[in-house]
Motif scaffolding. Structure first.
Motif, PDB file in Angstrom:
ATOM      1  N   ILE A 101       0.785  -1.232   0.000  1.00 12.72           N
ATOM      2  CA  ILE A 101       0.000   0.000   0.000  1.00 12.72           C
ATOM      3  C   ILE A 101       0.819   1.286   0.000  1.00 12.72           C
ATOM      4  O   ILE A 101       0.248   2.368   0.100  1.00 12.72           O
ATOM      5  CB  ILE A 101      -0.970   0.011   1.205  1.00 12.72           C
ATOM      6  N   HIS A 102       2.141   1.206  -0.123  1.00 16.12           N
ATOM      7  CA  HIS A 102       2.958   2.420  -0.085  1.00 16.12           C
ATOM      8  C   HIS A 102       2.590   3.339  -1.259  1.00 16.12           C
ATOM      9  O   HIS A 102       2.379   2.870  -2.381  1.00 16.12           O
ATOM     10  CB  HIS A 102       4.449   2.073  -0.139  1.00 16.12           C
ATOM     11  N   PHE A 106       1.527   3.663  -6.174  1.00 15.40           N
ATOM     12  CA  PHE A 106       0.266   4.154  -6.720  1.00 15.40           C
ATOM     13  C   PHE A 106       0.457   5.443  -7.526  1.00 15.40           C
ATOM     14  O   PHE A 106      -0.499   6.163  -7.772  1.00 15.40           O
ATOM     15  CB  PHE A 106      -0.749   4.378  -5.589  1.00 15.40           C
ATOM     16  N   SER A 107       1.673   5.709  -7.952  1.00 18.81           N
ATOM     17  CA  SER A 107       1.961   6.956  -8.663  1.00 18.81           C
ATOM     18  C   SER A 107       1.247   7.044 -10.010  1.00 18.81           C
ATOM     19  O   SER A 107       0.948   8.143 -10.479  1.00 18.81           O
ATOM     20  CB  SER A 107       3.467   7.131  -8.854  1.00 18.81           C
ATOM     21  N   LEU A 116      -5.939   7.395  -0.866  1.00 18.10           N
ATOM     22  CA  LEU A 116      -6.219   6.246  -0.009  1.00 18.10           C
ATOM     23  C   LEU A 116      -4.935   5.533   0.383  1.00 18.10           C
ATOM     24  O   LEU A 116      -4.791   5.081   1.527  1.00 18.10           O
ATOM     25  CB  LEU A 116      -7.173   5.271  -0.713  1.00 18.10           C
ATOM     26  N   SER A 117      -3.996   5.462  -0.537  1.00 15.17           N
ATOM     27  CA  SER A 117      -2.712   4.836  -0.236  1.00 15.17           C
ATOM     28  C   SER A 117      -1.977   5.604   0.863  1.00 15.17           C
ATOM     29  O   SER A 117      -1.374   5.013   1.760  1.00 15.17           O
ATOM     30  CB  SER A 117      -1.867   4.774  -1.506  1.00 15.17           C
ATOM     31  N   GLU A 118      -2.028   6.928   0.789  1.00  9.51           N
ATOM     32  CA  GLU A 118      -1.397   7.746   1.836  1.00  9.51           C
ATOM     33  C   GLU A 118      -2.054   7.496   3.191  1.00  9.51           C
ATOM     34  O   GLU A 118      -1.372   7.400   4.214  1.00  9.51           O
ATOM     35  CB  GLU A 118      -1.482   9.228   1.477  1.00  9.51           C
TER      36      GLU A 118
END
Length: 143
Positions: A101-102, A106-107, A116-118
């Motif tokens: 999930i980092h 998800f860039s 959401l990843s953050e």
């Protein structure tokens, strides 16, 4: 789409936790769960994160789902709720979750998934820091 190392982690984690009694998997936010028995995916409207899946991603479209703000740090980090924990296992779980999930992974995704990843990453970081230090772990247990 989810091949290689990430796919193996997703498949292995889902199999290991799916039958574990007393474990809640990370799912959609609590507000969306209040109106229905199963959270819906924000992207495709499908069933969202299911108990049989990895709990982070929609079972249909594989979109990252919102974190559950009521989630207990011990269940998130797959630790027994006690003062004595295996810090090696905790570190391994932290690294495993961050590989899933980092935000760096998800860039190329939508802004919603980046956000959401953050949120997920922040939650995992907070859980790891809290449970790693004995004093903060004890304070978390009694709160």
């Amino acid at each position: 789409m989810w091949g290689g190392r990430a796919g193996a982690l997703l498949r292995g984690w889902g199999r290991r936790l799916a039958g574990a009694p007393g474990r809640r998997l990370l799912s959609g936010n609590a507000a969306s769960q209040a109106g229905s028995s199963a959270p819906q995916c924000w992207k495709c409207g499908g069933p969202g994160a299911t108990a049989r899946g990895d709990g982070f991603f929609c079972a249909q479209c594989r979109a990252l789902q919102p974190p559950d703000p009521t989630r207990d740090y011990f269940s998130l980090m797959d630790c027994n709720r006690s003062f004595t924990i295996d810090t090696t296992k905790l570190q391994h779980r932290y690294q495993q979750l961050q590989r899933l999930i980092h935000p760096d992974f998800f860039s190329q995704r939508s802004q919603t998934e980046k956000d959401l990843s953050e949120k997920h990453s922040t939650l995992v970081n907070d859980a790891y820091k809290t449970l790693l230090a004995p004093l903060s772990r004890g304070l978390y247990l009694v709160s």
